[in-house]
Design a protein around this motif. Structure first.
Motif, PDB file in Angstrom:
ATOM      1  N   GLU A   1     -10.733  -6.161   0.896  1.00 11.42           N
ATOM      2  CA  GLU A   1     -10.802  -6.498  -0.519  1.00 11.42           C
ATOM      3  C   GLU A   1     -11.097  -5.212  -1.250  1.00 11.42           C
ATOM      4  O   GLU A   1     -11.965  -4.446  -0.844  1.00 11.42           O
ATOM      5  CB  GLU A   1     -11.856  -7.569  -0.785  1.00 11.42           C
ATOM      6  N   ARG A   2     -10.334  -4.977  -2.309  1.00 12.82           N
ATOM      7  CA  ARG A   2     -10.479  -3.726  -3.043  1.00 12.82           C
ATOM      8  C   ARG A   2     -10.166  -3.955  -4.511  1.00 12.82           C
ATOM      9  O   ARG A   2      -9.570  -4.965  -4.876  1.00 12.82           O
ATOM     10  CB  ARG A   2      -9.558  -2.666  -2.480  1.00 12.82           C
ATOM     11  N   ILE A   3     -10.553  -3.002  -5.320  1.00 10.32           N
ATOM     12  CA  ILE A   3     -10.241  -3.059  -6.742  1.00 10.32           C
ATOM     13  C   ILE A   3      -8.856  -2.454  -6.952  1.00 10.32           C
ATOM     14  O   ILE A   3      -8.571  -1.347  -6.492  1.00 10.32           O
ATOM     15  CB  ILE A   3     -11.311  -2.332  -7.580  1.00 10.32           C
ATOM     16  N   MET A   4      -7.999  -3.217  -7.634  1.00 10.17           N
ATOM     17  CA  MET A   4      -6.635  -2.790  -7.925  1.00 10.17           C
ATOM     18  C   MET A   4      -6.455  -2.724  -9.446  1.00 10.17           C
ATOM     19  O   MET A   4      -7.349  -3.113 -10.186  1.00 10.17           O
ATOM     20  CB  MET A   4      -5.626  -3.769  -7.308  1.00 10.17           C
ATOM     21  N   ARG A   5      -5.292  -2.258  -9.886  1.00 10.89           N
ATOM     22  CA  ARG A   5      -5.047  -2.069 -11.322  1.00 10.89           C
ATOM     23  C   ARG A   5      -3.770  -2.788 -11.748  1.00 10.89           C
ATOM     24  O   ARG A   5      -2.720  -2.630 -11.157  1.00 10.89           O
ATOM     25  CB  ARG A   5      -4.919  -0.577 -11.637  1.00 10.89           C
ATOM     26  N   ARG A   6      -3.919  -3.573 -12.815  1.00 12.10           N
ATOM     27  CA  ARG A   6      -2.749  -4.219 -13.402  1.00 12.10           C
ATOM     28  C   ARG A   6      -1.989  -3.195 -14.258  1.00 12.10           C
ATOM     29  O   ARG A   6      -2.519  -2.142 -14.606  1.00 12.10           O
ATOM     30  CB  ARG A   6      -3.175  -5.398 -14.279  1.00 12.10           C
ATOM     31  N   ARG A   7      -0.776  -3.531 -14.617  1.00 14.24           N
ATOM     32  CA  ARG A   7       0.061  -2.641 -15.428  1.00 14.24           C
ATOM     33  C   ARG A   7      -0.619  -2.247 -16.732  1.00 14.24           C
ATOM     34  O   ARG A   7      -0.503  -1.112 -17.203  1.00 14.24           O
ATOM     35  CB  ARG A   7       1.396  -3.327 -15.710  1.00 14.24           C
ATOM     36  N   ASP A   8      -1.401  -3.178 -17.327  1.00 17.73           N
ATOM     37  CA  ASP A   8      -2.066  -2.890 -18.609  1.00 17.73           C
ATOM     38  C   ASP A   8      -3.364  -2.095 -18.436  1.00 17.73           C
ATOM     39  O   ASP A   8      -4.058  -1.821 -19.406  1.00 17.73           O
ATOM     40  CB  ASP A   8      -2.333  -4.178 -19.392  1.00 17.73           C
ATOM     41  N   GLY A   9      -3.685  -1.729 -17.197  1.00 20.68           N
ATOM     42  CA  GLY A   9      -4.882  -0.927 -16.923  1.00 20.68           C
ATOM     43  C   GLY A   9      -6.102  -1.733 -16.511  1.00 20.68           C
ATOM     44  O   GLY A   9      -7.088  -1.148 -16.069  1.00 20.68           O
ATOM     45  N   ASP A  10      -6.077  -3.055 -16.669  1.00 20.61           N
ATOM     46  CA  ASP A  10      -7.218  -3.878 -16.251  1.00 20.61           C
ATOM     47  C   ASP A  10      -7.421  -3.760 -14.749  1.00 20.61           C
ATOM     48  O   ASP A  10      -6.457  -3.759 -13.978  1.00 20.61           O
ATOM     49  CB  ASP A  10      -6.990  -5.355 -16.599  1.00 20.61           C
ATOM     50  N   LEU A  11      -8.690  -3.673 -14.352  1.00 23.49           N
ATOM     51  CA  LEU A  11      -9.038  -3.605 -12.937  1.00 23.49           C
ATOM     52  C   LEU A  11      -9.451  -4.993 -12.461  1.00 23.49           C
ATOM     53  O   LEU A  11     -10.057  -5.758 -13.211  1.00 23.49           O
ATOM     54  CB  LEU A  11     -10.181  -2.614 -12.721  1.00 23.49           C
ATOM     55  N   PHE A  12      -9.141  -5.296 -11.188  1.00 21.95           N
ATOM     56  CA  PHE A  12      -9.510  -6.588 -10.629  1.00 21.95           C
ATOM     57  C   PHE A  12      -9.663  -6.475  -9.116  1.00 21.95           C
ATOM     58  O   PHE A  12      -9.064  -5.616  -8.487  1.00 21.95           O
ATOM     59  CB  PHE A  12      -8.473  -7.666 -10.993  1.00 21.95           C
ATOM     60  N   TRP A  13     -10.492  -7.372  -8.562  1.00 22.08           N
ATOM     61  CA  TRP A  13     -10.678  -7.432  -7.111  1.00 22.08           C
ATOM     62  C   TRP A  13      -9.495  -8.162  -6.509  1.00 22.08           C
ATOM     63  O   TRP A  13      -9.062  -9.203  -6.998  1.00 22.08           O
ATOM     64  CB  TRP A  13     -11.962  -8.159  -6.749  1.00 22.08           C
ATOM     65  N   CYS A  14      -8.983  -7.626  -5.405  1.00 24.89           N
ATOM     66  CA  CYS A  14      -7.806  -8.189  -4.756  1.00 24.89           C
ATOM     67  C   CYS A  14      -8.022  -8.200  -3.249  1.00 24.89           C
ATOM     68  O   CYS A  14      -8.480  -7.214  -2.667  1.00 24.89           O
ATOM     69  CB  CYS A  14      -6.593  -7.324  -5.111  1.00 24.89           C
ATOM     70  N   HIS A  15      -7.711  -9.339  -2.627  1.00 26.31           N
ATOM     71  CA  HIS A  15      -7.727  -9.424  -1.159  1.00 26.31           C
ATOM     72  C   HIS A  15      -6.331  -9.045  -0.683  1.00 26.31           C
ATOM     73  O   HIS A  15      -5.339  -9.641  -1.095  1.00 26.31           O
ATOM     74  CB  HIS A  15      -8.079 -10.839  -0.692  1.00 26.31           C
ATOM     75  N   VAL A  16      -6.256  -8.020   0.163  1.00 31.40           N
ATOM     76  CA  VAL A  16      -4.979  -7.476   0.624  1.00 31.40           C
ATOM     77  C   VAL A  16      -4.905  -7.601   2.145  1.00 31.40           C
ATOM     78  O   VAL A  16      -5.840  -7.233   2.846  1.00 31.40           O
ATOM     79  CB  VAL A  16      -4.838  -5.986   0.220  1.00 31.40           C
ATOM     80  N   THR A  17      -3.794  -8.142   2.625  1.00 32.10           N
ATOM     81  CA  THR A  17      -3.562  -8.277   4.067  1.00 32.10           C
ATOM     82  C   THR A  17      -2.159  -7.788   4.374  1.00 32.10           C
ATOM     83  O   THR A  17      -1.218  -8.102   3.647  1.00 32.10           O
ATOM     84  CB  THR A  17      -3.694  -9.744   4.514  1.00 32.10           C
ATOM     85  N   GLY A  18      -2.040  -7.031   5.459  1.00 33.25           N
ATOM     86  CA  GLY A  18      -0.723  -6.540   5.845  1.00 33.25           C
ATOM     87  C   GLY A  18      -0.553  -6.505   7.338  1.00 33.25           C
ATOM     88  O   GLY A  18      -1.531  -6.502   8.091  1.00 33.25           O
TER      89      GLY A  18
END
Length: 186
Positions: free
Chosen positions: A81-98
């Motif tokens: 889980e990490r902080i990611m960035r939306r196109r408009d610059g807003d930051l949000f927590w995202c669960h990422v699996t690969g």
């Protein structure tokens, strides 16, 4: 009941309730609507883009990539889980699996899912890129020593970053900080 069903995997991929993409060498070659919407991009605009457009900074993209590549090469899977960035610059927590797709090479085809967890874990304090990186480890319950090894810092430097985050979040203890980073009330 012996009925044969046609399964439209392309439609399943495009309409999945979580963001999904296929990437080669950290470049998006296909993604679904949920991913485009989550990150605020118009349809088809992420195709051919580097994952860098999804990160708050280029430095975070590069550092995270080093960890992801090492884990994919070692185990074939990665999750955090990490902080990611939306196109408009807003930051949000995202669960990422690969995971790797058919090869044992992290630069080859990989399959990724992205789940926006900002409803339960809002980004509430202004963190530096390094603090965001360390915060991702703290919510996993990692110690300063483990974090330091993972990000090539000294344990003391990690503790200094943790202390700054405690002040920013108004947390009295490391446990309270972890709860606040996770979006829970301490």
């Amino acid at each position: 009941m012996n009925q044969t069903f046609f399964i439209d995997y392309a439609a399943i991929f495009m309409n999945a309730p979580v963001g999904m993409c296929v990437a080669i060498d950290r470049t998006i070659v296909a993604c679904n609507r949920a991913l485009e919407e989550m990150f605020g991009h118009d349809p088809q605009t992420l195709h051919g883009c580097s994952f860098a457009v999804l990160y708050p900074t280029m430095d975070e993209f590069l550092r995270t990539g080093d960890r992801v590549t090492a884990m994919l090469d070692r185990t074939g899977r990665y999750s955090d889980e990490r902080i990611m960035r939306r196109r408009d610059g807003d930051l949000f927590w995202c669960h990422v699996t690969g995971c790797l797709s058919g090869t044992r090479d992290s630069a080859g085809p990989t399959i990724w899912t992205f789940e926006d967890v900002s409803m339960t874990r809002p980004v509430t304090a202004q963190l530096t890129p390094r603090e965001r990186e360390i915060a991702a480890f703290l919510v996993e319950g990692k110690t300063s020593k483990v974090i330091a090894r993972s990000v090539n810092l000294s344990p003391r430097t990690v503790e200094m970053h943790r202390a700054r985050m405690m002040k920013k979040f108004g947390a009295a203890t490391a446990l309270e900080l972890a709860y606040r980073l996770a979006g829970a009330a301490a």
